[in-house]
Motif scaffolding. Sequence first.
Motif, PDB file in Angstrom:
ATOM      1  N   UNK A  22      -9.732   5.647   0.753  1.00 37.86           N
ATOM      2  CA  UNK A  22     -11.484   6.842   1.422  1.00 37.86           C
ATOM      3  C   UNK A  22     -12.930   5.448   1.450  1.00 37.86           C
ATOM      4  N   UNK A  23     -12.645   4.751  -0.015  1.00 37.07           N
ATOM      5  CA  UNK A  23     -14.049   4.151  -0.289  1.00 37.07           C
ATOM      6  C   UNK A  23     -14.350   2.828   0.550  1.00 37.07           C
ATOM      7  N   UNK A  24     -12.402   2.129   1.054  1.00 34.50           N
ATOM      8  CA  UNK A  24     -12.905   1.520   1.586  1.00 34.50           C
ATOM      9  C   UNK A  24     -13.462   1.650   3.287  1.00 34.50           C
ATOM     10  N   UNK A  84      -4.403   6.951  -5.639  1.00 33.95           N
ATOM     11  CA  UNK A  84      -5.232   5.927  -6.178  1.00 33.95           C
ATOM     12  C   UNK A  84      -5.433   5.298  -4.959  1.00 33.95           C
ATOM     13  N   UNK A  85      -3.749   4.729  -4.127  1.00 42.42           N
ATOM     14  CA  UNK A  85      -3.936   4.183  -2.696  1.00 42.42           C
ATOM     15  C   UNK A  85      -5.082   4.297  -1.884  1.00 42.42           C
ATOM     16  N   UNK A  86      -4.685   6.399  -2.196  1.00 45.02           N
ATOM     17  CA  UNK A  86      -5.757   6.761  -1.089  1.00 45.02           C
ATOM     18  C   UNK A  86      -7.303   7.233  -1.486  1.00 45.02           C
ATOM     19  N   UNK A 136       1.078  -1.193  -0.564  1.00 42.40           N
ATOM     20  CA  UNK A 136       0.002   0.142   0.391  1.00 42.40           C
ATOM     21  C   UNK A 136       0.925   1.033  -0.118  1.00 42.40           C
ATOM     22  N   UNK A 137       0.814   2.053  -1.008  1.00 48.31           N
ATOM     23  CA  UNK A 137       1.374   3.757  -0.655  1.00 48.31           C
ATOM     24  C   UNK A 137       1.026   4.529  -0.404  1.00 48.31           C
TER      25      UNK A 137
END
Length: 82
Positions: free
Chosen positions: A19-21, A13-15, A7-8
């Motif tokens: 946020x979606x999760x 894109x990772x952030x 996880x970056x």
Amino acid sequence: MASPIEFDTQSEESMQALRLILAAWDEGEETGVAPQMMAYAALFTALSDLIDLYGEDAVAGLARGLEKRVRQGEFTMVYTRN
């Protein structure tokens, strides 16, 4: 064989994925789903998807490395709700 990606926190894109999760997690709690059930469902989904992408051996290797990372606080989040 490819290994599971890390996880970056510097990647947009990772952030966005995080946020979606977190939004889905909040929605689950608001509808009465227990946090531990959300956690088990999230782990199951994540591990299943990673196995589909990288295979069981690679994901088993990732899982072996989790104990040290957990103990070092890598996954400890302070989440404050307004």
